[in-house]
Design a protein around this motif. Sequence first.
Motif: not given
Length: 510
Positions: A354-367
């Motif tokens: 999960l940490e590696e996935v979060l490093e590759a994304t931004n908050m706009v894509d996680l809303q």
Amino acid sequence: MWKQLLSKIPRKSSKSDTSSGSLRGHGGSNGVPRGDGNQIQRTSSGNVLPSRATTVKRTASAIFPSSVVTSIEPLLTFKDVPAAEKQNLFLSKLSLCSVIFDFSDPNKNSEKEMKRQALLDLIDYVDSGTSKFTELIISSSCKMFAANLFRAFPPNNRTSTSSGETDEEEPMFDPAWPHLQLVYDLLLKFIESSSFDAKIGKKYVDHSFIVKLLDLFDSEDPRERDCLKTILHRIYGKFMVHRPFIRKAVNNVFYRFVFETDKHNGIAELLEVFGSVISGFALPLKEEHKIFLTKALLPLHKPKTLGVYLQQLTYCVTQFVEKEPKLANGVIKGLLKYWPITSSQKEVMFLSELEEVLEATNMVDLQDCVVPLFQRISLCVTNSHFQVAERALFLWNNDHVISLVSQNRQAIMPLIFPALERNIQCHWNQAVLNLTQNVKKMLSEMDPELFLTCERRHEEDEENRKATEERRRMVWERLETIASFQSVTGNTPVLVRPPTITPSSTAVLS
């Protein structure tokens, strides 16, 4: 009669005969050329001595069936025959190498050595790339590869004494590996060779060949799986026409592993191959590739042996997210879907991925998934298993995760704060307590006003929770009191409270 006897006595050759013989033989006075370039040696008495090739052929003919030893001796080296006969010698060696031996049998060592030498000669010839491979050579080579490689594996009767997700059994090594390795080396060099025409080769390296090659990934010998990994990657690069079929066939391997057998030895190697394949996908991603992510890769988080291939799986998933960040929402929802509840070891693995996935994304894509995501993280923070709680709190050591939390702190902080307070009140591990204090301090510095609001809300929630518990306790006491005055008739259920043990009763019992 005397003439007949004298004719049988060998005569001494004259000088003229010697010089004439040397001109014809090119190899000395006793050499007589043959049509295949080898010489028949004669003694001074005129008797014929067999050359090395004749001796070898006689030995091979005595050992191997007549269908194996063709018109050209297979144990000759390529430098011993003219260029016109090299391809015929190549076919002869292929025929010899198609003979299969039982390596659990200590006998027939000479035959095995002949086959090994023939394989080495074929590897050297293919590596030299002297001429184009004809269709006959390609078809014969594929038959030889199939005869040696495509086989049924013995059943695995071993039982693992450990039930951990990362525990692997001791590997089993194939006794035939000395020959199998040479066959795999030859196959790899054959596919990589510039003499190999893919337009002709695709007829023989066909769908059936690829499926049987994929079946070999279930081998228990890690050396064989490592060779297969490289060969599959070369086939994928060489035969563009087979790429969709290879992806579909690998999908089927994953489906069978996840939903049927739950046992396969080569998942890590297949994922490693597809890690490089995914990195070469063109943008925008095809719908087929997105389906592969959601239907094949994400369900691979379900099996209990996840730890064996977690590193390769995480790389494949993050490759998708890096290419198209919008996929992060679906990936995180998939992780939450397969999140382990009873396995602390797998839970630590999920947090790492999960940490590696979060490093590759931004908050706009996680809303769309930020609330369920941090609800799960808060549950991990309060986990009684200290490694799970510790790994969840380590997320706040990642600057990118801190940035994501800061951007959406209005939604995240109210979810995390109660978990931190619960840890401070009742967690047993000192390292977890120290990390909890650090995260709490970090949140207070991030937004002091919001932090105080969350603190007041938590205090109110705690007061309401205590009041609710007290009301519930009083209701039960009232019900018990009423029930104690009711007469028991028929099948009326009765609440029986366990007796209260007091110090005085304890003394009496002792």
